[in-house]
Design a protein around this motif. Structure first.
Motif, PDB file in Angstrom:
ATOM      1  N   ALA A   7       1.111  -1.098  -0.081  1.00  0.00           N
ATOM      2  CA  ALA A   7      -0.062  -0.291   0.010  1.00  0.00           C
ATOM      3  C   ALA A   7       0.978   1.387  -0.263  1.00  0.00           C
ATOM      4  O   ALA A   7       1.600   1.217   0.721  1.00  0.00           O
ATOM      5  CB  ALA A   7      -0.516  -0.130   1.272  1.00  0.00           C
ATOM      6  N   ALA A   8       0.557   2.236  -0.383  1.00  0.00           N
ATOM      7  CA  ALA A   8       0.865   3.284  -0.333  1.00  0.00           C
ATOM      8  C   ALA A   8      -0.015   4.095  -0.498  1.00  0.00           C
ATOM      9  O   ALA A   8      -1.300   4.394  -1.258  1.00  0.00           O
ATOM     10  CB  ALA A   8       1.704   3.394  -1.670  1.00  0.00           C
ATOM     11  N   MET A   9       0.507   5.858  -0.248  1.00  0.00           N
ATOM     12  CA  MET A   9      -0.071   7.390  -0.020  1.00  0.00           C
ATOM     13  C   MET A   9       0.581   8.196   0.417  1.00  0.00           C
ATOM     14  O   MET A   9       1.781   7.788   0.507  1.00  0.00           O
ATOM     15  CB  MET A   9      -1.119   7.030   1.540  1.00  0.00           C
ATOM     16  CG  MET A   9       0.005   7.518   3.329  1.00  0.00           C
ATOM     17  SD  MET A   9      -1.097   6.754   4.536  1.00  0.00           S
ATOM     18  CE  MET A   9       0.406   6.527   5.953  1.00  0.00           C
ATOM     19  N   GLN A  10      -0.176   9.421  -0.572  1.00  0.00           N
ATOM     20  CA  GLN A  10       0.776  10.872   0.057  1.00  0.00           C
ATOM     21  C   GLN A  10       0.393  11.492   0.938  1.00  0.00           C
ATOM     22  O   GLN A  10      -0.809  11.892   1.266  1.00  0.00           O
ATOM     23  CB  GLN A  10       0.620  11.555  -0.822  1.00  0.00           C
ATOM     24  CG  GLN A  10       1.388  13.011  -1.597  1.00  0.00           C
ATOM     25  CD  GLN A  10       1.226  13.550  -3.043  1.00  0.00           C
ATOM     26  OE1 GLN A  10       1.500  13.029  -3.587  1.00  0.00           O
ATOM     27  NE2 GLN A  10      -0.420  14.135  -3.124  1.00  0.00           N
ATOM     28  N   ARG A  11       1.821  12.027   2.229  1.00  0.00           N
ATOM     29  CA  ARG A  11       1.141  12.400   3.112  1.00  0.00           C
ATOM     30  C   ARG A  11       1.108  13.752   2.685  1.00  0.00           C
ATOM     31  O   ARG A  11       1.891  14.643   2.445  1.00  0.00           O
ATOM     32  CB  ARG A  11       1.644  12.435   4.210  1.00  0.00           C
ATOM     33  CG  ARG A  11       2.074  10.399   4.154  1.00  0.00           C
ATOM     34  CD  ARG A  11       1.971  10.205   5.694  1.00  0.00           C
ATOM     35  NE  ARG A  11       3.773  10.482   5.277  1.00  0.00           N
ATOM     36  CZ  ARG A  11       4.421  10.043   6.412  1.00  0.00           C
ATOM     37  NH1 ARG A  11       4.116   9.514   7.626  1.00  0.00           N
ATOM     38  NH2 ARG A  11       5.810  10.640   5.793  1.00  0.00           N
ATOM     39  N   GLU A  12       0.200  14.936   3.358  1.00  0.00           N
ATOM     40  CA  GLU A  12       0.523  16.467   2.696  1.00  0.00           C
ATOM     41  C   GLU A  12       0.763  17.365   4.305  1.00  0.00           C
ATOM     42  O   GLU A  12      -0.403  17.026   5.034  1.00  0.00           O
ATOM     43  CB  GLU A  12      -0.020  17.369   2.091  1.00  0.00           C
ATOM     44  CG  GLU A  12       0.054  18.632   1.611  1.00  0.00           C
ATOM     45  CD  GLU A  12      -0.901  19.240   0.409  1.00  0.00           C
ATOM     46  OE1 GLU A  12      -0.765  20.027  -0.032  1.00  0.00           O
ATOM     47  OE2 GLU A  12      -1.763  18.710   0.030  1.00  0.00           O
TER      48      GLU A  12
ATOM     49  N   LEU B 224      -4.666   8.449  -1.229  1.00  0.00           N
ATOM     50  CA  LEU B 224      -4.360   7.312  -1.922  1.00  0.00           C
ATOM     51  C   LEU B 224      -3.230   8.236  -3.149  1.00  0.00           C
ATOM     52  O   LEU B 224      -3.316   9.340  -3.884  1.00  0.00           O
ATOM     53  CB  LEU B 224      -5.357   6.784  -2.749  1.00  0.00           C
ATOM     54  CG  LEU B 224      -4.919   5.424  -3.846  1.00  0.00           C
ATOM     55  CD1 LEU B 224      -4.126   4.449  -2.711  1.00  0.00           C
ATOM     56  CD2 LEU B 224      -6.052   5.174  -4.557  1.00  0.00           C
ATOM     57  N   VAL B 225      -2.285   7.582  -3.295  1.00  0.00           N
ATOM     58  CA  VAL B 225      -0.380   8.025  -4.407  1.00  0.00           C
ATOM     59  C   VAL B 225      -0.749   6.481  -5.609  1.00  0.00           C
ATOM     60  O   VAL B 225      -0.779   5.679  -4.699  1.00  0.00           O
ATOM     61  CB  VAL B 225      -0.426   8.646  -4.008  1.00  0.00           C
ATOM     62  CG1 VAL B 225       1.062   7.401  -3.508  1.00  0.00           C
ATOM     63  CG2 VAL B 225       1.161   9.155  -4.729  1.00  0.00           C
ATOM     64  N   LYS B 226      -0.430   6.754  -6.430  1.00  0.00           N
ATOM     65  CA  LYS B 226       0.068   5.873  -7.297  1.00  0.00           C
ATOM     66  C   LYS B 226       1.752   5.960  -7.560  1.00  0.00           C
ATOM     67  O   LYS B 226       2.402   7.277  -8.037  1.00  0.00           O
ATOM     68  CB  LYS B 226      -0.255   5.905  -8.861  1.00  0.00           C
ATOM     69  CG  LYS B 226       0.199   4.746 -10.035  1.00  0.00           C
ATOM     70  CD  LYS B 226      -0.359   4.875 -10.927  1.00  0.00           C
ATOM     71  CE  LYS B 226       0.124   3.880 -11.862  1.00  0.00           C
ATOM     72  NZ  LYS B 226      -0.326   2.164 -11.544  1.00  0.00           N
TER      73      LYS B 226
ATOM     74  N   GLY C 190      -3.434   5.538   9.123  1.00  0.00           N
ATOM     75  CA  GLY C 190      -3.091   6.824   8.159  1.00  0.00           C
ATOM     76  C   GLY C 190      -3.276   5.901   6.121  1.00  0.00           C
ATOM     77  O   GLY C 190      -4.309   6.180   5.523  1.00  0.00           O
ATOM     78  N   ILE C 191      -2.598   4.348   6.312  1.00  0.00           N
ATOM     79  CA  ILE C 191      -2.146   3.885   5.788  1.00  0.00           C
ATOM     80  C   ILE C 191      -3.646   3.153   4.846  1.00  0.00           C
ATOM     81  O   ILE C 191      -4.287   2.990   3.932  1.00  0.00           O
ATOM     82  CB  ILE C 191      -0.896   3.012   5.201  1.00  0.00           C
ATOM     83  CG1 ILE C 191      -0.848   2.274   3.547  1.00  0.00           C
ATOM     84  CG2 ILE C 191      -1.174   1.995   6.370  1.00  0.00           C
ATOM     85  CD1 ILE C 191      -0.016   3.036   3.061  1.00  0.00           C
TER      86      ILE C 191
ATOM     87  N   GLU D 200      -7.780   2.014   2.244  1.00  0.00           N
ATOM     88  CA  GLU D 200      -8.853   1.164   1.251  1.00  0.00           C
ATOM     89  C   GLU D 200      -8.649  -0.619   1.752  1.00  0.00           C
ATOM     90  O   GLU D 200      -9.609  -1.691   1.134  1.00  0.00           O
ATOM     91  CB  GLU D 200      -9.898   1.168   1.073  1.00  0.00           C
ATOM     92  CG  GLU D 200     -10.665   2.734   1.080  1.00  0.00           C
ATOM     93  CD  GLU D 200     -11.809   2.559   0.385  1.00  0.00           C
ATOM     94  OE1 GLU D 200     -11.916   1.789  -0.496  1.00  0.00           O
ATOM     95  OE2 GLU D 200     -12.577   3.958   0.452  1.00  0.00           O
ATOM     96  N   LYS D 201      -7.090  -0.639   2.538  1.00  0.00           N
ATOM     97  CA  LYS D 201      -6.694  -2.269   1.700  1.00  0.00           C
ATOM     98  C   LYS D 201      -6.570  -2.409   3.290  1.00  0.00           C
ATOM     99  O   LYS D 201      -5.860  -1.657   4.319  1.00  0.00           O
ATOM    100  CB  LYS D 201      -5.208  -1.847   1.358  1.00  0.00           C
ATOM    101  CG  LYS D 201      -5.600  -1.800   0.152  1.00  0.00           C
ATOM    102  CD  LYS D 201      -4.029  -1.353  -0.817  1.00  0.00           C
ATOM    103  CE  LYS D 201      -4.236  -1.804  -2.176  1.00  0.00           C
ATOM    104  NZ  LYS D 201      -2.641  -1.486  -2.740  1.00  0.00           N
TER     105      LYS D 201
END
Length: 459
Positions: A362-367, A385-387, A432-433, A438-439
């Protein structure tokens, strides 16, 4: 009216089927109003707007290895005066008592009875209208040998198909810890929370042991999931190393956790494995401050305390003067720091890749919050969510492998030079992830344990 009552002695064997306790020796005490059960690790929780408790019972006297994990709805909380005169607030539950072929509900208070010997006391409320006591006799309903007792618990253990997994952490109420326990239970495993501070160990060449509060011996665990907060790194890693010495599989090893917590060493290790990081400087003397700033490209720059974690102890210095002031202030406190180039084009964002068993799951973008920067995500901000690119995925996997972590949160920043690695976290949070992607990351962690122990998934 007395001829239909069960005649019992001063001690008997009973069962508590709803608590999954096949047999337990009780001390019969008509002088006590309420029955009491020896319980450890009592933790309240909410279910359907009702208070429940989970707790551990050591049903066999002088045996710290066999225990039963129980849960029950709380019906009351009372102040009870013990035989020693001590007053104690106890949870009260209702459960079925099985004896001599009959069963009925009784009230039980939960308390630590280690010093009392008997694991359960049977009080008069449970006996009224059903029993007569012959105080001169014992086991009028039949005694059990040690072999009989052990066989009943051995049969119960053999009928359980799941793994025994310990979650080694500090706070059972954290989202991550609750999710891991939930995931393990849904997959049919016996997964229990163990507070790091309440574990202690026996160092011995012949019989090494790890004990938990109350004397529970943890040597029979199949696996341990260490989730060690920064302030508990030394002791948490010591415990993890002891589990490893007992040939208990640890999802992350003590050595991997230790080196991931050493910021300077971990950066050197990553560089030695060909992983790019932002240009970083380290010095011992404040006399080198000016050249240190110049070495990483000048201001603005990031200043990090080596002891800092999760964004704490991280400062953005926007000018050279500000940087010199912060660096010299830290140095005057004998604090070790890193200085690092500021990646302006990242625009306050980073990417968290969650790596399990050599795969980015899984991967996410944090701001960061408005007016803050990436390192201050602990102050708030958003996750989405981020690719990730193939290069970012490759970097995350390579970083986790370099740190020898089975589970890792790998933080990457996007720059004009390509992806740069910021940090590798050995106890990454799940909230957060899982929310952003949603995984079910918690289940993937349990599956990694199953895979390593060659446990057939799906059972």
């Amino acid at each position: 009216m007395a001829d239909h009552k069960i005649i019992i002695g001063s001690e008997e064997w009973v069962g508590l089927p709803q608590l999954d306790i096949p047999t337990i020796k009780v001390r019969v005490d008509s002088g006590a109003k309420t029955s009491a059960l020896h319980a450890m690790n009592i933790n309240p929780f909410q279910r359907n707007n009702e208070t429940w408790v989970n707790f551990d019972v050591f049903p066999i006297q002088h045996n710290g290895k066999k225990y039963i994990s129980c849960e029950a709805r709380v019906i009351d909380r009372r102040v009870i005066k013990s035989s020693t005169g001590t007053r104690e607030s106890r949870y009260v539950i209702k459960t079925a008592l099985y004896i001599n072929g009959s069963s009925w509900d009784i009230e039980l208070t939960l308390t630590n009875r280690d010093s009392m010997g008997y694991r359960m006391l049977l009080g008069r409320e449970a006996m009224i209208g059903r029993m007569l006591v012959d105080p001169e006799s014992s086991f009028l309903l039949g005694d059990l040998s040690d072999e009989d007792v052990n066989s009943r618990y051995q049969l119960k253990h053999e009928n359980r198909n799941g793994l025994k997994i310990g979650l080694l952490a500090s706070n059972p109420d954290l989202y991550s810890n609750r999710r891991i326990i939930e995931a393990g239970e849904l997959l049919g495993h016996d997964i229990q929370f163990f507070n790091i501070r309440q574990c202690y160990m026996k160092l011995d060449a012949q019989t090494p042991e790890i004990h938990y509060r109350g004397g529970k011996i943890l040597n029979d665990l199949d696996a341990v999931i260490p989730r060690i907060k920064p302030s508990m790194t030394f002791y948490g890693c010591t415990l993890t190393r002891q589990f490893e010495a007992l040939n208990i599989f640890c999802l992350n090893s003590a050595a991997a956790i230790s080196q991931s917590r050493n910021k300077l060493y971990s950066l050197q290790l990553l560089l030695n494995n060909g992983i790019d990081i932002p240009t970083t400087g380290f010095a011992n003397s404040p006399l080198d401050t000016s050249d240190l700033i110049k070495m990483v490209g000048g201001s603005p720059l990031i200043i990090k305390l080596l002891e800092g974690t999760q964004g704490k102890g991280v400062v953005l210095a926007e000018t050279k003067k500000a940087a010199e002031s912060v660096i010299n202030a830290f140095k005057s406190l004998n604090a070790y720091i890193l200085v690092q180039e500021f990646i302006k084009e990242a625009n306050g964002k980073d990417i968290r890749c969650f790596v399990i068993d050599g795969k980015v799951v899984a991967a996410m973008q944090r701001e960061a919050p408005p007016g803050e920067f990436r390192a201050n995500m602990h102050l708030g901000g958003t996750a989405s969510l981020v690719k990730v690119t193939p290069a970012e995925k490759k970097m995350a996997i390579k970083a986790a492998k370099a740190m020898r972590l089975q589970v890792a949160g790998v933080d990457i920043i996007r720059s004009s030079k390509g992806p740069l690695l910021l940090e590798v976290n050995s106890s990454p949070g799940l909230e957060g992830i899982e929310t952003a992607t949603e995984k079910d990351v918690a289940t993937l962690m349990i599956r990694a344990i199953e895979k390593h122990l060659k446990f057939p998934s799906g059972k």
